[in-house]
Design a protein around this motif. Structure first.
Motif, PDB file in Angstrom:
ATOM      1  N   GLN A 369      -3.479   7.989   0.860  1.00 51.15           N
ATOM      2  CA  GLN A 369      -2.216   7.898   1.193  1.00 51.15           C
ATOM      3  C   GLN A 369      -1.857   7.371   2.541  1.00 51.15           C
ATOM      4  O   GLN A 369      -1.043   6.611   2.726  1.00 51.15           O
ATOM      5  N   SER A 372      -2.197   3.489   1.659  1.00 50.51           N
ATOM      6  CA  SER A 372      -1.239   2.774   1.011  1.00 50.51           C
ATOM      7  C   SER A 372       0.055   2.971   1.791  1.00 50.51           C
ATOM      8  O   SER A 372       1.028   2.241   1.289  1.00 50.51           O
ATOM      9  N   LEU A 373       0.135   3.565   2.891  1.00 46.26           N
ATOM     10  CA  LEU A 373       1.425   3.560   3.536  1.00 46.26           C
ATOM     11  C   LEU A 373       2.260   2.583   3.877  1.00 46.26           C
ATOM     12  O   LEU A 373       3.442   2.208   3.438  1.00 46.26           O
ATOM     13  N   LEU A 376       3.410   0.829   0.388  1.00 41.24           N
ATOM     14  CA  LEU A 376       4.087   1.765  -0.683  1.00 41.24           C
ATOM     15  C   LEU A 376       5.084   0.897  -1.653  1.00 41.24           C
ATOM     16  O   LEU A 376       5.447   1.132  -2.687  1.00 41.24           O
ATOM     17  N   LEU A 385       6.758   6.991  -6.400  1.00 43.13           N
ATOM     18  CA  LEU A 385       5.329   6.818  -6.043  1.00 43.13           C
ATOM     19  C   LEU A 385       4.652   6.761  -7.466  1.00 43.13           C
ATOM     20  O   LEU A 385       4.741   7.510  -8.336  1.00 43.13           O
ATOM     21  N   ALA A 387       0.641   7.346  -8.036  1.00 43.70           N
ATOM     22  CA  ALA A 387      -0.534   7.730  -7.437  1.00 43.70           C
ATOM     23  C   ALA A 387      -1.837   6.879  -8.204  1.00 43.70           C
ATOM     24  O   ALA A 387      -2.613   6.553  -7.004  1.00 43.70           O
ATOM     25  N   GLU A 390      -1.965   3.892  -6.017  1.00 43.40           N
ATOM     26  CA  GLU A 390      -2.477   3.792  -4.699  1.00 43.40           C
ATOM     27  C   GLU A 390      -3.681   4.127  -4.506  1.00 43.40           C
ATOM     28  O   GLU A 390      -4.462   3.820  -3.716  1.00 43.40           O
ATOM     29  N   SER A 409      -9.331  11.629  -1.627  1.00 42.68           N
ATOM     30  CA  SER A 409      -8.063  12.648  -1.428  1.00 42.68           C
ATOM     31  C   SER A 409      -8.701  13.473  -0.243  1.00 42.68           C
ATOM     32  O   SER A 409      -7.793  14.438   0.115  1.00 42.68           O
TER      33      SER A 409
ATOM     34  N   ASN B 199       8.885   7.526  -2.515  1.00 40.14           N
ATOM     35  CA  ASN B 199       8.530   6.992  -1.315  1.00 40.14           C
ATOM     36  C   ASN B 199       8.945   7.606  -0.050  1.00 40.14           C
ATOM     37  O   ASN B 199       8.464   7.824   0.906  1.00 40.14           O
ATOM     38  N   ARG B 202       7.456  10.716   0.804  1.00 39.32           N
ATOM     39  CA  ARG B 202       5.902  10.184   1.544  1.00 39.32           C
ATOM     40  C   ARG B 202       6.235  10.079   2.968  1.00 39.32           C
ATOM     41  O   ARG B 202       5.639  10.360   3.958  1.00 39.32           O
TER      42      ARG B 202
END
Lengths: 514, 332
Positions: A369, A372-373, A376, A385, A387, A390, A409, B199, B202
């Protein structure tokens, strides 16, 4: 070097040194942290009435030495002698009791307390009823301030004082415990020239009282002006010490930089392409002025300077975190209007911050996470999202950077410093930038990871990325850069082509010595 | 690159199986507590296991839970809104005044939700726009919003609502399922998806975990926070419509003290009060737990003040158990 001649003019001090008895002596001190030998068999001596300058690059072990002397760390090897008697500092209080006091870069004082309270905190005189004796505190504080030729009212709150005045309070605090050994850790970093002169008059006063002073500074002119002796640290070792009077500055720079740079940083030869990115007359209200430079495809531009020269601030404003007051950015011929870091990322400029934990990562969140920030927009579909995307993106860069982790993870906070740095770099590479700004990319990471990061930076350049690398480590700058821009006090002090690079030239430009 | 390729190892996506991760979660622990309370209640009172009684019990938490969903996002992002109960009062007062003036049910709903929106925007502007601390701002607006209600109403009450307005708080969608309960389920899903599958959600987590890193990663921190305050205001407006409809009248003291019950629900649901962690599922279960406790105690004729003692104890115990358990584990 007028500093040297000045010293010779005024030296009524007791003739040194070989016959004089040191107040404090450290013998064969080693400090080992997991994976790092921060100090390796260091021996130094401090004499009464003399200033000893401690010189070295960031990470050379200066701060570790200060922490040992103030009782925060206990060395793994070696001994400390005070007046020739072996002593161990079991706590910070033990060091104070032994007469050692330190004035730090960022003085640890309390804004909401008065000057007098700050000076006597922890050792305030008491009345016979056990309450604090305010009259003696205030009169004592006043006397100490007068001793420092200052008339600051001891009842005033610290927050109302200037930085220079706070320094005086810190010094008064050091004197209030009747210290015999005073450590000054870059005391001039935040001071103006006049304030520095005032400080040096105080130091002269301390010398006359027979105190031994350990003076840590990057600035050679100051060192030559105030100190009698020097010790140079490099990679945790004391590589040279002696009398400053007999030692030219070039010699000290050589001791500081030491090793043969080319062996440690094998530079990847890259064909440098056309200009990609241009900074024109960039200005900031307080941090830097009139910075212009050009960056070419596949080029690594080193950015060197002392702490506080404005390098990080410049980089952050290129990235849209702070706004410049004037100036222009041009990327691939197009003028950019960057108002936020989001704008910069979209334009293709990314910034790997110096403080990874604070600025770069959400430590409790999973690796993938974090990775991928900034991407995104690419991994998600219409705001939702995905996953799997990502994880695939994280896997790609984790493998490329040879990340060591139990799973994608797990929280980033569980990784080592070097692997955290890989996650930050991977996170930014995933945005497929054109320009990447690396702020102290190897700060605080172990030697092995350092080499990997260097190799990787070389690869990025080879792939055509343009790189700005901020570093305070001369070998890193000299080894990695195609060109180097030196900043001093917010100004560009010079741009050096690779052929003209030398440690001496960079240090001179950074410190302003001719 | 060649040496990297040769030493390439495969990093797994996740550790352990799905079930083992689930079993270790806060939500499962809380669910266990809910089941325990359910079983205890059904033994303690013969009236408990009755579909209509249970349906009545849901009114104890549905309105608060609607706000708690939005509040959960706000708390995860590291902010808080203590003015939600005051927004209910102000929205209810606005609807009461409008009903007095003869405005119909659709208009009343729009006014109720609109008041919530405006109040939320005001909070958001102060926190995100002027970067003031939310706890201080919303304590201020808490007094401000409810103060306006008191000025308008004094010791009076609005009571003349149109008959069709009663549906939101008193109507049933099917059999024992009330409109409020159906709305609660729908909103749980909407907020669950918003927080866990978008998003935006997140970004909420990242802001709560490290606002600096969020800013450095290009997240429009202020915009996200503003939207969260707006959402919380709107949900307080929705809750005000339901509550006003259920009570059929408006007094300025309406929903007094609810802000703390909403925050309790959020924290009990496993949302970190320091920000950065929590789930909507947790808040849903916490809502049931609180509803079951108050309902069960009500059946046993326990007075309201004792109930709040129970809820307080429940909160402290459920928070303390996992922390103490972890400490014991670390020591051994």
């Amino acid at each position: 070097m007028n500093g040297v001649t000045k010293i010779q003019d005024r030296s009524p001090q007791p003739a040194p040194t070989t016959e004089a008895m040191p107040i404090l002596e450290m013998r064969g001190i080693s400090q080992i942290f997991p994976g790092v030998k921060a100090l390796d068999g260091v021996s130094i001596k401090l004499y009464p009435g003399q200033v000893t300058a401690l010189i070295g690059e960031n990470g050379a072990g200066k701060s570790t030495l200060v922490k040992i002397l103030t009782g925060i760390y206990r060395p793994n090897e070696g001994e400390i002698l005070i007046d020739g008697v072996p002593t161990t500092f079991t706590s910070a209080q033990a060091a104070i009791d032994a007469g050692v006091t330190a004035i730090h870069q960022e003085t640890v004082l309390f804004d909401e307390l008065s000057v007098a309270e700050n000076i006597f905190l922890g050792h305030a005189p008491r009345t016979r009823f056990g309450t604090i004796d305010w009259r003696r505190i205030n009169s004592g504080a006043k006397a100490l301030m007068l001793q420092l030729e200052s008339e600051i009212d001891p009842t005033i709150r610290l927050r109302d004082l200037s930085i220079a005045q706070r320094h005086l309070v810190a010094i008064a605090r050091a004197l209030s415990v009747e210290a015999r050994i005073v450590i000054m850790d870059e005391p001039t970093a935040a001071l103006s020239r006049k304030e520095i002169d005032d400080l040096f008059r105080i130091v002269e006063g301390l010398k006359r009282q027979g105190k031994a002073i350990l003076f840590i500074s990057h600035k050679f002119d100051e060192v030559y002006e105030i100190a009698e002796n020097f010790v140079v640290f490099r990679d945790g070792r004391a590589v040279g010490q002696g009398r400053l009077k007999q030692t030219p500055q070039d010699e000290i720079v050589r001791l500081m930089v030491g090793r043969d740079v080319k062996d440690v940083f094998p530079k990847v030869e890259v064909r440098i392409g056309a200009p990609v990115f241009r900074v024109e007359n960039y200005c900031h209200p307080t941090e830097f002025r009139d910075i212009s430079f050009e960056l070419r495809r596949g080029e690594i531009l080193g950015l060197y300077g002392l702490i506080g020269a404005g390098r990080s601030e410049l980089c952050q404003s290129l990235f849209g975190v702070t706004r410049p007051s004037s100036g222009r950015l041009v990327l691939e011929g197009k003028s950019l209007d960057i108002r936020s870091s989001g704008d910069a990322i979209r334009a293709g400029i990314v910034y790997v911050p110096e403080e990874r934990g604070r600025h770069g990562l959400a430590l409790p969140m999973p690796i993938f996470q974090n990775m991928s920030l900034p991407s995104l927009g690419k991994t998600s579909r219409s705001g939702f999202l995905k996953a799997a995307n990502e994880l695939a993106l994280a896997r790609k860069y984790a493998e490329r950077l040879d990340l060591r982790a139990a799973a994608l993870s797990v929280p980033v906070g569980t990784l080592s410093g070097g692997n955290q740095q890989k996650v930050v770099i991977g996170k930014w590479l995933a945005t497929q930038p054109k320009v990447i700004v690396l702020d102290e990319p190897t700060k605080g990471i172990d030697i092995g990871s350092k080499a990997a990061v260097h190799a990787f930076i070389g690869e990025l350049a080879a792939e055509g990325l343009s790189i700005i690398m901020v570093s305070s480590e001369l070998p890193e700058i000299l080894g990695m850069s195609d060109r180097v821009m030196v900043m001093r006090e917010g100004l560009a002090a010079g741009i050096f082509e690779r052929e003209a690079l030398s440690a001496e030239a960079l240090v001179r430009a950074a410190t302003g010595n001719q | 690159m060649s040496d990297i390729a040769s030493s390439k190892r495969v990093i797994p996506d996740r550790l352990g199986s799905k079930t083992s991760r689930l079993l270790a979660s806060w939500e499962v622990l809380l669910f266990g507590v809910a089941v325990l309370i359910f079983v205890f209640n059904s033994f303690a009172s013969p009236y408990f296991l009755n579909a209509w009684n249970l349906s009545d019990a849901t009114f104890n938490f549905t309105e608060k839970a609607m706000i708690a969903f939005a509040m959960a996002l706000l708390v995860i992002a590291g902010e808080i809104d203590l003015s939600v109960a005051a927004i209910i009062a102000l929205a209810s007062t606005a609807m009461g005044a409008a009903a007095q003036a003869g405005i119909g049910t659709p208009g009343l709903v729009a006014i109720g939700i609109g008041t919530g929106l405006v109040c939320g925007a005001f909070n958001g502007l102060l926190v995100a726009g002027l970067r003031l601390p939310s706890i201080v701002v919303t304590i201020g607006t808490m007094s401000l919003f409810r103060g306006i209600s008191y000025i308008v109403l004094g010791d009076q009450a609005y009571g003349k609502y149109p008959a069709s307005f009663a549906y939101f708080g008193q109507g049933y969608v099917a059999w024992v399922f009330s409109f409020e309960f159906a709305l609660f389920i729908l909103l749980a899903m909407v907020f669950g998806i918003l927080l866990h599958a978008t998003n935006f959600g997140r970004q909420v987590y990242v802001i709560g975990n490290n606002e600096f890193a969020a800013r450095f990663s290009g997240i429009p921190v202020e915009r996200v926070k503003f939207i969260l305050f707006l959402l919380t205001g709107v949900m307080a407006g929705v809750a005000s419509v339901c509550l006003t409809s259920r009570l059929g009248s408006t007094r300025p003291s309406i929903a007094q003290g609810w802000e703390l019950e909403v925050v309790t629900m959020v924290v009990l649901g496993g949302v970190s009060i320091l920000g950065g962690a929590g789930t909507i599922a947790g808040v849903v279960i916490a809502a049931f737990v609180m509803g079951l406790v108050t309902f069960g105690l009500g059946l046993l004729n326990v007075p309201g003040i004792v109930m709040s003692i129970f809820v307080g104890l429940l909160l402290i115990i459920t928070i303390a158990i996992p922390i103490i358990a972890r400490r014991i584990k670390e020591m051994s």
